[in-house]
Design a protein around this motif. Structure first.
Motif, PDB file in Angstrom:
ATOM      1  N   GLY A 161       0.797  -1.218   0.000  1.00  0.00           N
ATOM      2  CA  GLY A 161       0.000   0.000   0.000  1.00  0.00           C
ATOM      3  C   GLY A 161       0.831   1.269   0.000  1.00  0.00           C
ATOM      4  O   GLY A 161       2.079   1.231  -0.043  1.00  0.00           O
ATOM      5  N   PRO A 162       0.169   2.417   0.053  1.00  0.00           N
ATOM      6  CA  PRO A 162       0.864   3.703   0.116  1.00  0.00           C
ATOM      7  C   PRO A 162       1.842   3.737   1.285  1.00  0.00           C
ATOM      8  O   PRO A 162       1.548   3.256   2.373  1.00  0.00           O
ATOM      9  CB  PRO A 162      -0.277   4.699   0.314  1.00  0.00           C
ATOM     10  CG  PRO A 162      -1.477   4.019  -0.275  1.00  0.00           C
ATOM     11  CD  PRO A 162      -1.306   2.578   0.048  1.00  0.00           C
ATOM     12  N   ALA A 163       3.015   4.313   1.052  1.00  0.00           N
ATOM     13  CA  ALA A 163       4.077   4.338   2.064  1.00  0.00           C
ATOM     14  C   ALA A 163       5.067   5.431   1.708  1.00  0.00           C
ATOM     15  O   ALA A 163       4.973   6.060   0.652  1.00  0.00           O
ATOM     16  CB  ALA A 163       4.781   2.979   2.129  1.00  0.00           C
ATOM     17  N   ALA A 164       6.026   5.654   2.584  1.00  0.00           N
ATOM     18  CA  ALA A 164       7.085   6.624   2.306  1.00  0.00           C
ATOM     19  C   ALA A 164       7.865   6.190   1.071  1.00  0.00           C
ATOM     20  O   ALA A 164       8.285   5.039   0.963  1.00  0.00           O
ATOM     21  CB  ALA A 164       8.017   6.737   3.504  1.00  0.00           C
ATOM     22  N   SER A 165       8.050   7.102   0.140  1.00  0.00           N
ATOM     23  CA  SER A 165       8.768   6.786  -1.092  1.00  0.00           C
ATOM     24  C   SER A 165      10.252   7.088  -0.943  1.00  0.00           C
ATOM     25  O   SER A 165      10.665   7.880  -0.081  1.00  0.00           O
ATOM     26  CB  SER A 165       8.202   7.602  -2.260  1.00  0.00           C
ATOM     27  OG  SER A 165       8.528   8.974  -2.099  1.00  0.00           O
ATOM     28  N   GLY A 166      11.027   6.473  -1.799  1.00  0.00           N
ATOM     29  CA  GLY A 166      12.459   6.732  -1.794  1.00  0.00           C
ATOM     30  C   GLY A 166      12.797   8.176  -2.106  1.00  0.00           C
ATOM     31  O   GLY A 166      13.824   8.699  -1.655  1.00  0.00           O
ATOM     32  N   GLU A 167      11.933   8.852  -2.838  1.00  0.00           N
ATOM     33  CA  GLU A 167      12.173  10.253  -3.175  1.00  0.00           C
ATOM     34  C   GLU A 167      12.133  11.150  -1.946  1.00  0.00           C
ATOM     35  O   GLU A 167      12.744  12.217  -1.935  1.00  0.00           O
ATOM     36  CB  GLU A 167      11.132  10.745  -4.186  1.00  0.00           C
ATOM     37  CG  GLU A 167      11.294  10.178  -5.572  1.00  0.00           C
ATOM     38  CD  GLU A 167      10.330  10.807  -6.551  1.00  0.00           C
ATOM     39  OE1 GLU A 167       9.320  11.391  -6.086  1.00  0.00           O
ATOM     40  OE2 GLU A 167      10.582  10.730  -7.766  1.00  0.00           O
ATOM     41  N   ASN A 168      11.396  10.717  -0.918  1.00  0.00           N
ATOM     42  CA  ASN A 168      11.184  11.573   0.259  1.00  0.00           C
ATOM     43  C   ASN A 168      11.712  10.999   1.568  1.00  0.00           C
ATOM     44  O   ASN A 168      11.764  11.727   2.565  1.00  0.00           O
ATOM     45  CB  ASN A 168       9.684  11.845   0.426  1.00  0.00           C
ATOM     46  CG  ASN A 168       9.107  12.654  -0.713  1.00  0.00           C
ATOM     47  OD1 ASN A 168       9.625  13.705  -1.056  1.00  0.00           O
ATOM     48  ND2 ASN A 168       8.049  12.147  -1.324  1.00  0.00           N
ATOM     49  N   TYR A 169      12.072   9.737   1.595  1.00  0.00           N
ATOM     50  CA  TYR A 169      12.452   9.072   2.841  1.00  0.00           C
ATOM     51  C   TYR A 169      13.961   9.195   3.043  1.00  0.00           C
ATOM     52  O   TYR A 169      14.732   8.305   2.725  1.00  0.00           O
ATOM     53  CB  TYR A 169      12.013   7.614   2.807  1.00  0.00           C
ATOM     54  CG  TYR A 169      12.160   6.857   4.113  1.00  0.00           C
ATOM     55  CD1 TYR A 169      12.496   7.486   5.304  1.00  0.00           C
ATOM     56  CD2 TYR A 169      11.944   5.490   4.155  1.00  0.00           C
ATOM     57  CE1 TYR A 169      12.624   6.791   6.488  1.00  0.00           C
ATOM     58  CE2 TYR A 169      12.069   4.762   5.339  1.00  0.00           C
ATOM     59  CZ  TYR A 169      12.413   5.419   6.490  1.00  0.00           C
ATOM     60  OH  TYR A 169      12.543   4.720   7.673  1.00  0.00           O
ATOM     61  N   GLU A 170      14.377  10.332   3.580  1.00  0.00           N
ATOM     62  CA  GLU A 170      15.792  10.611   3.788  1.00  0.00           C
ATOM     63  C   GLU A 170      16.267   9.999   5.101  1.00  0.00           C
ATOM     64  O   GLU A 170      15.608  10.114   6.136  1.00  0.00           O
ATOM     65  CB  GLU A 170      16.046  12.118   3.815  1.00  0.00           C
ATOM     66  CG  GLU A 170      17.510  12.508   3.987  1.00  0.00           C
ATOM     67  CD  GLU A 170      17.707  14.010   3.979  1.00  0.00           C
ATOM     68  OE1 GLU A 170      18.875  14.440   4.040  1.00  0.00           O
ATOM     69  OE2 GLU A 170      16.709  14.756   3.920  1.00  0.00           O
ATOM     70  N   VAL A 171      17.424   9.329   5.070  1.00  0.00           N
ATOM     71  CA  VAL A 171      18.015   8.718   6.257  1.00  0.00           C
ATOM     72  C   VAL A 171      19.524   8.930   6.224  1.00  0.00           C
ATOM     73  O   VAL A 171      20.098   9.205   5.171  1.00  0.00           O
ATOM     74  CB  VAL A 171      17.719   7.196   6.326  1.00  0.00           C
ATOM     75  CG1 VAL A 171      16.224   6.926   6.424  1.00  0.00           C
ATOM     76  CG2 VAL A 171      18.330   6.469   5.143  1.00  0.00           C
ATOM     77  N   PRO A 172      20.202   8.792   7.384  1.00  0.00           N
ATOM     78  CA  PRO A 172      21.666   8.889   7.389  1.00  0.00           C
ATOM     79  C   PRO A 172      22.294   7.801   6.528  1.00  0.00           C
ATOM     80  O   PRO A 172      21.721   6.711   6.364  1.00  0.00           O
ATOM     81  CB  PRO A 172      22.023   8.698   8.868  1.00  0.00           C
ATOM     82  CG  PRO A 172      20.783   9.065   9.612  1.00  0.00           C
ATOM     83  CD  PRO A 172      19.644   8.646   8.752  1.00  0.00           C
ATOM     84  N   ALA A 173      23.463   8.084   6.011  1.00  0.00           N
ATOM     85  CA  ALA A 173      24.142   7.132   5.127  1.00  0.00           C
ATOM     86  C   ALA A 173      24.385   5.794   5.810  1.00  0.00           C
ATOM     87  O   ALA A 173      24.255   4.734   5.192  1.00  0.00           O
ATOM     88  CB  ALA A 173      25.467   7.730   4.643  1.00  0.00           C
ATOM     89  N   GLU A 174      24.735   5.829   7.107  1.00  0.00           N
ATOM     90  CA  GLU A 174      24.994   4.582   7.836  1.00  0.00           C
ATOM     91  C   GLU A 174      23.737   3.732   7.936  1.00  0.00           C
ATOM     92  O   GLU A 174      23.781   2.500   7.816  1.00  0.00           O
ATOM     93  CB  GLU A 174      25.531   4.893   9.233  1.00  0.00           C
ATOM     94  CG  GLU A 174      26.872   5.607   9.260  1.00  0.00           C
ATOM     95  CD  GLU A 174      26.728   7.118   9.013  1.00  0.00           C
ATOM     96  OE1 GLU A 174      25.583   7.607   8.906  1.00  0.00           O
ATOM     97  OE2 GLU A 174      27.776   7.781   8.894  1.00  0.00           O
ATOM     98  N   MET A 175      22.595   4.374   8.152  1.00  0.00           N
ATOM     99  CA  MET A 175      21.331   3.649   8.236  1.00  0.00           C
ATOM    100  C   MET A 175      20.968   3.041   6.885  1.00  0.00           C
ATOM    101  O   MET A 175      20.525   1.886   6.806  1.00  0.00           O
ATOM    102  CB  MET A 175      20.219   4.574   8.710  1.00  0.00           C
ATOM    103  CG  MET A 175      18.869   3.897   8.871  1.00  0.00           C
ATOM    104  SD  MET A 175      17.592   5.054   9.445  1.00  0.00           S
ATOM    105  CE  MET A 175      18.175   5.371  11.124  1.00  0.00           C
ATOM    106  N   ALA A 176      21.148   3.816   5.819  1.00  0.00           N
ATOM    107  CA  ALA A 176      20.855   3.300   4.486  1.00  0.00           C
ATOM    108  C   ALA A 176      21.723   2.087   4.169  1.00  0.00           C
ATOM    109  O   ALA A 176      21.239   1.091   3.618  1.00  0.00           O
ATOM    110  CB  ALA A 176      21.066   4.395   3.442  1.00  0.00           C
TER     111      ALA A 176
END
Length: 247
Positions: A161-176
């Motif tokens: 379903g609808p969710a946070a998109s990669g275009e908007n879901y910013e995270v720290p580099a270590e988390m990614a």
């Protein structure tokens, strides 16, 4: 009332899947208006009315919710469990069942709601795939449990379903990097060019590896679509639901 398409004169499919949005309920801001989450500070009476409205619209006498904790825990909803259940299923992030007429609900406000079904085997599941749960294998564990109940990966249909998109879901580099190491395909770049996560993309790759070939996703982003609740956008806010059941 929440808007649903009328299927009263159509042949009922063997499995039904529904996603709600924030419209059609009785909650007031910042939970306006169709908040289904009972853990976010909203008036319990309003949440109860919203849940009752949803059950009436879906024509379901029994709906099962979860105490979602971002775990990799999968719980089977059995007749014995229903006899003793008074409230949400504790400490779980996926529900699976072979029972008919029981709605399995997952609540989200940026996390990915995943609805899984093997119509041939008569097995369905609702999964709360947040960043940690998805990283720790909640969807893979759910598919495994479905297979233990007779499902086959090639027969499973997955709907995200609808969710946070990669275009908007910013995270720290270590988390990614950490999530990417456990859920390959999820690391991406946001529209600002920063490190981001696309959990639906990672889950799609994981499902394909598991042998699930029927995969659909609502592409809308909760963060930039006002008709959905978004924890990232609003902080204090409500929860929408994904519901799956076999009539």
């Amino acid at each position: 009332m929440p808007h649903m398409s009328d299927t009263s004169h159509a042949v009922q499919p063997p499995v039904r899947k529904v996603f709600t949005n924030r419209n059609g309920g009785v909650s007031v801001e910042p939970y306006g208006s169709f908040n289904l989450g009972d853990h976010v500070g909203d008036d319990p009476a309003a949440v109860a009315e919203n849940r009752a409205r949803l059950a009436r619209v879906l024509d379901l006498d029994r709906m099962v919710y979860m105490e979602q904790i971002h775990s990799p825990t999968v719980t089977e909803v059995t007749a014995d469990l229903l006899e003793t259940l008074d409230g949400p299923v504790e400490a779980t992030d996926a529900l699976v069942t072979t029972l008919r007429g029981v709605g399995l609900a997952v609540l989200v406000a940026d996390c990915v709601p995943v609805l899984l079904a093997d119509e041939t085997a008569g097995v369905v599941a609702a999964v709360h795939a947040g960043r940690m749960g998805a990283r720790n294998g909640i969807v893979a564990r759910t598919v495994e449990r479905m297979c233990e109940l007779g499902a086959l990966p090639a027969h499973i249909h997955a709907l995200m379903g609808p969710a946070a998109s990669g275009e908007n879901y910013e995270v720290p580099a270590e988390m990614a990097a950490d999530v990417e190491s456990k859920l390959p395909g999820s690391r991406t770049r946001t529209r600002q060019g920063t490190c981001g996560l696309d959990i639906r993309q990672g889950l799609t790759r994981q499902l394909l590896r598991l042998g699930v070939r029927q995969i659909d996703a609502d592409p809308r982003c909760t963060i930039d679509t006002p008709e959905f609740f978004s924890y990232r956008r609003e902080g204090v806010t409500g929860r929408q639901a994904g519901v799956i059941w076999m009539p």
